[in-house]
Motif scaffolding. Structure first.
Motif, mmCIF file in Angstrom:
data_model
loop_
_atom_site.group_PDB
_atom_site.id
_atom_site.type_symbol
_atom_site.label_atom_id
_atom_site.label_comp_id
_atom_site.label_asym_id
_atom_site.label_seq_id
_atom_site.Cartn_x
_atom_site.Cartn_y
_atom_site.Cartn_z
ATOM 1 N N GLN A 256 41.775 -4.021 -56.801
ATOM 2 C CA GLN A 256 41.720 -2.837 -56.383
ATOM 3 C C GLN A 256 42.869 -2.493 -54.989
ATOM 4 N N CYS A 260 45.012 0.462 -56.233
ATOM 5 C CA CYS A 260 44.828 1.295 -55.029
ATOM 6 C C CYS A 260 46.706 1.858 -54.295
ATOM 7 N N HIS A 266 43.375 6.659 -52.007
ATOM 8 C CA HIS A 266 42.288 5.923 -51.071
ATOM 9 C C HIS A 266 41.091 5.142 -52.355
ATOM 10 N N GLN A 267 40.855 4.142 -52.361
ATOM 11 C CA GLN A 267 39.910 3.788 -53.454
ATOM 12 C C GLN A 267 38.619 3.418 -53.135
ATOM 13 N N GLN A 273 36.843 -1.073 -49.172
ATOM 14 C CA GLN A 273 37.433 0.356 -49.592
ATOM 15 C C GLN A 273 39.176 -0.613 -49.666
ATOM 16 N N CYS A 274 40.289 0.464 -50.213
ATOM 17 C CA CYS A 274 41.104 0.867 -49.885
ATOM 18 C C CYS A 274 42.236 2.030 -49.780
ATOM 19 N N TYR A 276 45.186 3.624 -49.201
ATOM 20 C CA TYR A 276 46.490 4.326 -49.534
ATOM 21 C C TYR A 276 48.148 4.776 -48.460
ATOM 22 N N VAL A 285 49.011 -0.745 -49.015
ATOM 23 C CA VAL A 285 47.527 -0.467 -49.000
ATOM 24 C C VAL A 285 46.498 -1.083 -47.222
ATOM 25 N N TYR A 287 43.271 -3.044 -47.002
ATOM 26 C CA TYR A 287 41.990 -3.435 -47.652
ATOM 27 C C TYR A 287 41.389 -4.132 -46.885
#
Ligand code: C2E
Ligand code: MG
Ligand code: MG
Length: 741
Positions: A256, A260, A266-267, A273-274, A276, A285, A287
């Motif tokens: 993940q 990212c 962002h992911q 959630q990650c 950026y 990043v 996390y």
């Protein structure tokens, strides 16, 4: 008043609702509504009217108070009350209004919504009260049909929700502002990242697991430039800060974070959630793993916060770069002098009594620079820096000056022996292997006092003394050294003034031939009579004159005085008397020594052979060839050269052989016990050596006739000592000569 007394008793039973305001609200926390009325019936009727009501997806839950007093207590105890349906007239005519004041003024709860109800229109509060206390609605009970009540409650709760959202936003922003301000104070990258995670946890107000990940180069020592590293972490049970992300052994997190980073956005994935972070080429990043999904507000706040954090992340990198430039040595990458002073400051203030700080000064580094070039010099310094870092025990190494290094470590580890050992092997500098020596000054924690600069000064004092020592090239600082330094500086100042005021005198100590008992010469010895009439021994002030460089001027004066004396003596018909003058190392270093001696001889019209220069073996320590060349030149002019204090120095016999000598002076140390059984071996050896080298041998310090007897037996040529005469002023020496001839 009693609700039941109301003329329109059954108003709440009228069901005028024709639309679907009643929704399903299962599973969410209920809104707490407080009903305050002294008529129990109103409680049940209200509850009935509002039954099944769901507002914004949540049901209602009721609390009941039957007096203003009860209401105040309940509100204090229950923090989640969102709405109070409040009767105005209860135990007193204004009991309800007192509850309002209690909520707004005493409890400072501006968020709780209030709907005032009264049985009689005559009891309506002033409009000003409604405004001042932010009252949502004022209704006579007759107005409140079920439908109206529902609408009123609905509107009030909605308004509560809006206020709560605004408040949450405001609090979140306050946290961001104060969090960002706190972060501004963190100047190291790792501390900053840890700070970001901490602020983030406060912002979300949940127990989260979070990581701050980035490529490690420039942040973590020896990091490779491709892997991701955990710069900071929070909430994980294993601590993997400053290690590779893969060490976490979570394929999912690694994937993940990497995705990212490469997709630069962002992911989110279920509850993880990650984010950026990128700014000015510095990328990272963050996390997060959450126990429950973020609310919309949390999500927005987080994004605002992390945008801010990205700016800070760039700043802290730039700060690090600046501080590297200011606090690191460009060549060796070690801390520089400024940083070492800061480290010494910490050292002086720390509790670790077992610590030591040291300075290491390379000997003859300038020769390497001048002789082999700066590049080789630089390589040598890097090699020394590398070797010093191998001392171990977490020693901190710095480059403090061109060829001076600083170290702080524990007393067991940072010892003279360890340092001396480090310098036993030559250092590789390019093609060359260079043997290098160094001097060491130490300061233990016990004696380190004051600021970093002061401690540096203290170690420097020790280092300077170490440089002057002949055998051991290290010294530990002690406070008395500072008194000594002060004393020395005062003495030097006084010597300078007294020399300028002509208060130095040259005295003469006769030298005699043993076979004829005739005076053949004299040694010129300096005497310093200070303003208060006391004599200070040359053994004390000559080293100071040498240390300060004053010996050069004084030495010139001595040579001129001696030449003047030779001239005076020959005027008095003492043409065979040789005058010996002591010469110190700094006089040779100056370069034009030969010239000044020549000038003196010429201006006083002196026969060169009547002047003798006494040198000691130590003169060869520094730069033997320069000294030998100068002496050869002087010898060629016809000046006599004597080797003073022979046997007490450390010079190699091979160098001695190269010296153009005329006389050997046997030091007093070998004469003192010469008359005792078996104590004359050294004197005998020196006398034999002198003979073999075709030199005259003179013995110093004869105080008794027995010593003279033994010297005659050993075949010594000449003598000087208190037994014959002590050093004496010029006129006395003339009288001495006259009475001896
Ligand atoms: P030095 O060159 O070895 O001088 C001999 C020292 O031994 C003199 O000490 C002298 O007074 C002392 N002495 C001579 N006979 C006896 C004796 O029988 N018993 C005892 N106990 N001592 C005796 P002084 O004058 O105190 O000088 C000390 C040192 O100072 C000299 O040692 C020399 O190294 C240095 N010095 C003196 N004058 C000069 C100078 O003009 N230039 C330089 N560079 N050094 C000087
Ligand atoms: Mg001498
Ligand atoms: Mg001597």
């Amino acid at each position: 008043m009693q609700a039941s007394e109301n003329s329109n008793d059954d108003f709440l039973f009228i069901d005028d609702s024709d639309e679907d305001e009643i929704l399903d609200g299962d599973g969410k926390e209920a809104w707490q509504v407080l009903i305050v009325d002294d008529d129990p019936e109103i409680h049940s009727v209200t509850q009935l009217a509002l039954s099944d009501l769901v507002v914004l997806g949540r049901r209602l839950e009721y609390l009941h108070a039957y007096s203003g007093q009860d209401a105040c207590t309940l509100i204090e105890q229950h923090h989640n009350i969102v709405l109070v349906l409040l009767d105005v007239v209860m135990e007193t005519d204004d009991a309800g209004l007192n509850v309002v004041k209690h909520i707004r003024e005493k409890l400072q709860r501006q968020d709780i919504r209030i709907v005032l109800r009264t049985g009689q229109p005559g009891y309506a509060p002033e409009e000003s009260v409604i405004k001042e206390y932010d009252i949502n609605d004022y209704k006579t009970k007759t107005e409140l049909t079920r439908r109206k009540l529902v609408t009123t409650v609905y509107a009030a709760i909605r308004s509560y929700q809006q206020i709560a959202t605004v408040t949450e936003n405001r609090q979140g922003l306050e946290k961001i502002v104060s969090g960002s301000a706190n972060l501004l104070e963190l100047h190291s990258i790792t501390e900053y990242c840890q700070g970001v995670l901490q602020q983030l946890t406060t912002l979300i107000d949940q127990n989260i697991e979070c990581l701050f990940c980035a490529r490690g180069q420039g942040i973590i020592d020896n990091a490779d430039d491709l892997s991701f590293y955990i710069i900071a972490q929070q909430g994980f049970s294993t601590i993997l800060t400053k290690q590779k992300l893969d060490k976490l052994k979570s394929e999912q997190i690694s994937q993940q974070v990497k995705s990212c980073f490469t997709q630069k956005m962002h992911q989110s994935q279920d509850l993880s959630q990650c984010f950026y972070l990128a700014r000015g080429g510095y990328r990272a990043v963050v996390y997060l793993a959450l126990p429950e999904p973020l609310t919309e507000i949390q999500q927005q706040l987080l994004e605002v916060f992390l945008t801010n954090a990205a700016v800070g992340y760039e700043n802290v990198h730039l700060f690090q770069k600046l501080s590297n430039a200011a606090y690191k040595d460009w060549l060796t990458n070690l801390p520089n002098r400024l940083e070492f002073v800061r480290l010494l400051d910490l050292f002086a203030k720390s509790d670790g009594d077992n610590d030591v700080a040291a300075l290491i000064d390379l000997n003859h580094f300038s020769d390497v620079n001048d002789g082999l070039g700066q590049d080789v010099g630089n390589m040598l310094l890097v090699a020394v820096a590398q070797r010093l870092q191998k001392i171990g025990c977490d020693c901190k190494v710095a480059r403090v000056g061109a060829d001076v290094f600083g170290v702080i470590g524990t007393a067991d580890c940072l010892t003279p022996e360890t340092l001396i050992q480090l310098f036993e092997q030559p250092f590789a500098a390019g093609e060359q292997k260079l043997p290098i020596n160094a001097c060491f000054g130490f300061c233990t924690k016990e004696h380190a006092s004051g600021s970093g600069v002061q401690v540096l000064n203290q170690i420097n004092i020790a280092l300077n003394l170490a440089k002057k020592q002949r055998i051991e090239h290290f010294t530990y600082y002690n406070p008395e050294m500072e008194d000594e330094t002060l004393w020395r500086l005062n003495m030097i100042r006084e010597l300078r003034t007294d020399f300028a005021a002509n208060r130095l005198e040259l005295w003469y100590q006769p030298q005699l031939a043993l076979d004829t008992a005739k005076v053949i010469g004299a040694e010129a010895l300096l005497r310093w009579r200070t303003a208060d009439g006391n004599f200070i021994s040359p053994a004390v002030f000559i080293p100071l004159a040498e240390y300060s460089g004053l010996i050069i001027e004084i030495g010139d004066w001595v040579v001129n005085q001696a030449c003047q004396q030779i001239n005076d003596l020959s005027q008095q018909n003492f043409t065979d008397i040789t005058i010996s003058v002591n010469v110190s190392i700094p006089q040779f270093r100056r370069g034009n020594f030969v010239e000044t001696v020549l000038n003196a001889i010429q201006s006083h019209q002196v026969q060169p052979s009547k002047l003798e220069l006494e040198i000691t073996e130590n003169i060869l320590m520094d730069d033997p060839q320069v000294v030998i060349d100068a002496l050869v030149e002087l010898k060629n002019i016809g000046i006599s050269i004597a080797l003073d204090d022979f046997g007490t120095g450390f010079s190699s016999l091979s160098y001695l052989q190269k010296l153009p000598l005329d006389r050997l002076k046997v030091d007093r140390a070998f004469i003192t016990d010469i008359a005792k059984e078996g104590q004359s071996v050294i004197a005998e050896t020196i006398i034999d050596l002198g003979k073999k080298m075709n030199l005259k041998v003179i013995a110093e310090g004869i105080e008794e006739i027995e010593q003279q007897k033994r010297l005659i037996e050993l075949g010594c040529d000449e003598v000087q000592g208190f037994y014959y005469a002590k050093p004496m002023p010029q006129d006395e020496f003339l009288n001495f000569l006259k009475s001896n001839s």
